[in-house]
Design an enzyme around this catalytic site. Structure first.
Site, PDB file in Angstrom:
ATOM      1  CD  GLU A 280      -3.456  49.756  12.930  1.00  0.00           C
ATOM      2  OE1 GLU A 280      -4.695  49.121  12.780  1.00  0.00           O
ATOM      3  OE2 GLU A 280      -2.346  49.205  12.287  1.00  0.00           O
ATOM      4  CG  ASP A 365      -1.068  56.326   5.990  1.00  0.00           C
ATOM      5  OD1 ASP A 365      -0.488  55.168   7.264  1.00  0.00           O
ATOM      6  OD2 ASP A 365      -0.350  55.440   5.341  1.00  0.00           O
TER       7      ASP A 365
HETATM    8 ZN   LIG Z   1      -3.538  49.447   8.508  1.00  0.00          ZN
END
Ligand SMILES: [Zn+2]
Length: 418
Positions: A280, A365
């Site tokens: 996030e 990611d």
């Molecule tokens: Zn995301």
């Protein structure tokens, strides 16, 4: 353009959209059924067959339900427009209010109430039949209707003044009204982002500061490493509505808050929570949020300019089954027609937004893998996919149209090979 041509365009796009949506839905169902018998090899050691089949059944049930709602919404759309529903509503409201601002606001309110009532059986079914059947629903009917009353009241308190400002601009500020309306709209969006975490979200949920000291110091360490300042870490009682887990951060500037669903804290190990948060924070640090806002503001400017043009065209009204009025303002009607017809013309472009959103997911990611451990993020993703019963084997084309996130298998294999 004349009104018949526009009606033909409208019906043509509506049919095309429906055909594509049903085709995608049936592909999705077929694809999931084909892979239902066995867990995909890359997950075989991580996910039990039972969980995989539950995810398949849940995804299929949701897709089928989605197709029924699509069909119903298309009928409602035709009912409002070419079958004369809006025209009738407009006459009824006008008889009550007479022409003027009250008529315009009354029309928008009446439209909102009618659409809300038509939608109610679907949201009720979704929560108390579909989610219930798969064990995700934690809501009581009292909470469901309580939420509905709260959001209606909130919509009235916030929406009515905003609508009044926009309608006044449409009426009084000349040919460039859409530009001024855009400034007001964008300012409103920013204000909402600023007050959402502290004013609006607490109306629906309880937020408590994160108390787990070791988890907190772990997260504070991560925030320091990546250079992120936040007003606080909160746990939200998401479990009061749903068993699905999530984490997000909201607000901007000094008002930023990180929020974990209690369901997420209960389910993930501390290092997995850290990895999810790193993902996030990646969205934030890589400026995805700012970029997305710039795109949204740009697109809304273009759409408002388009509305500025359409609102002057008689065919825009008559082509959608409404007679523009000579003695009263048609601005509220133009807003409603625009909101109703726009998705019909834009659905076929939806893979474009999915593409950029997926790119951002991969980047976030990679950010998380860099600042924490990729294996922890993989472990967290597996648990989240299992708990949310997302299918591991979506149809690629269906996914390209609807999913903001890449399929789990793709994300995980990318994380493991990076
Ligand atoms: Zn995301």
């Amino acid at each position: 353009m004349n009104s018949v041509t526009f009606s033909v365009f409208f019906i043509g796009f509506l049919l095309m959209t429906l055909i594509v949506q049903f085709w995608l839905g049936s592909r999705q169902i077929r694809h999931i059924l084909q892979h239902r018998a066995a867990v995909p090899p890359e997950f075989a050691s991580k996910i039990p067959l039972e969980a995989h089949q539950k995810a398949a059944d849940y995804s299929i049930a949701k897709t089928k339900f989605g197709l029924v709602s699509l069909l119903f919404n298309a009928v409602v759309l035709m009912g409002f427009t070419l079958f004369g529903g809006l025209q009738l509503l407009s006459v009824l409201v006008l008889n009550l209010t007479g022409p003027g601002m009250l008529y315009q606001i009354g029309l928008l309110a009446a439209f909102a109430v009618v659409s809300g009532l038509l939608d109610l059986p679907f949201s009720y079914y979704s929560q108390f039949v579909l989610e219930q059947k798969f064990g995700f629903n934690k809501m009581t009917p009292a909470l469901f209707f309580g939420d509905m009353l709260k959001s209606t009241a909130l919509g009235a308190v916030i929406g009515l003044p905003l609508i009044w400002v926009v309608l006044t601009l449409m009426d009084k500020s000349g040919a460039l009204w859409w530009l001024y309306a855009w400034v007001v709209w964008s300012g409103f969006q920013l204000l909402m982002m600023l007050i959402y975490p502290s004013v609006i979200a607490p109306i629906f949920n309880k937020f408590t500061p994160l108390e787990d000291d070791s988890l907190r110091s772990r997260i504070e360490g991560l925030m320091q490493r990546v250079g992120f300042a936040s007003k606080g870490l909160f746990v939200m009682d998401g479990s009061k509505r749903s068993a699905h887990g999530n984490a997000y951060f909201s607000g901007f500037g000094a008002a930023k808050r990180i929020v974990f669903f209690d369901t997420l804290i209960a389910r993930l190990a501390p290092e997995e929570i850290e990895a999810v948060l790193a993902h996030e924070l990646g969205h934030f640090k890589l400026k995805h949020i700012v970029k997305r806002m710039v795109v949204i503001f740009g697109v809304s400017l273009a759409f408002l300019a388009l509305l500025g043009y359409l609102k002057q065209q008689v065919w825009f009204y008559t082509g959608l089954g409404v007679d523009p009025m000579l003695l009263a303002k048609n601005d509220a009607m133009a807003l409603i027609l625009f909101m109703l017809s726009l998705p019909v013309f834009t659905f076929l472009f939806s893979p474009l937004t999915s593409i950029s959103s997926r790119k951002h997911e991969f980047e976030a990611d990679a950010f998380a893998a860099h600042h924490t451990n990729a294996n922890d993020l993989v472990a967290a993703l597996v648990k989240l996919y299992e708990d949310n019963a997302s299918t591991l084997t979506p149809d690629p084309l269906h996914s390209a149209f609807y999913d903001s996130h890449p399929p789990a298998s793709v994300r995980i294999s990318k994380l493991l090979t990076a």
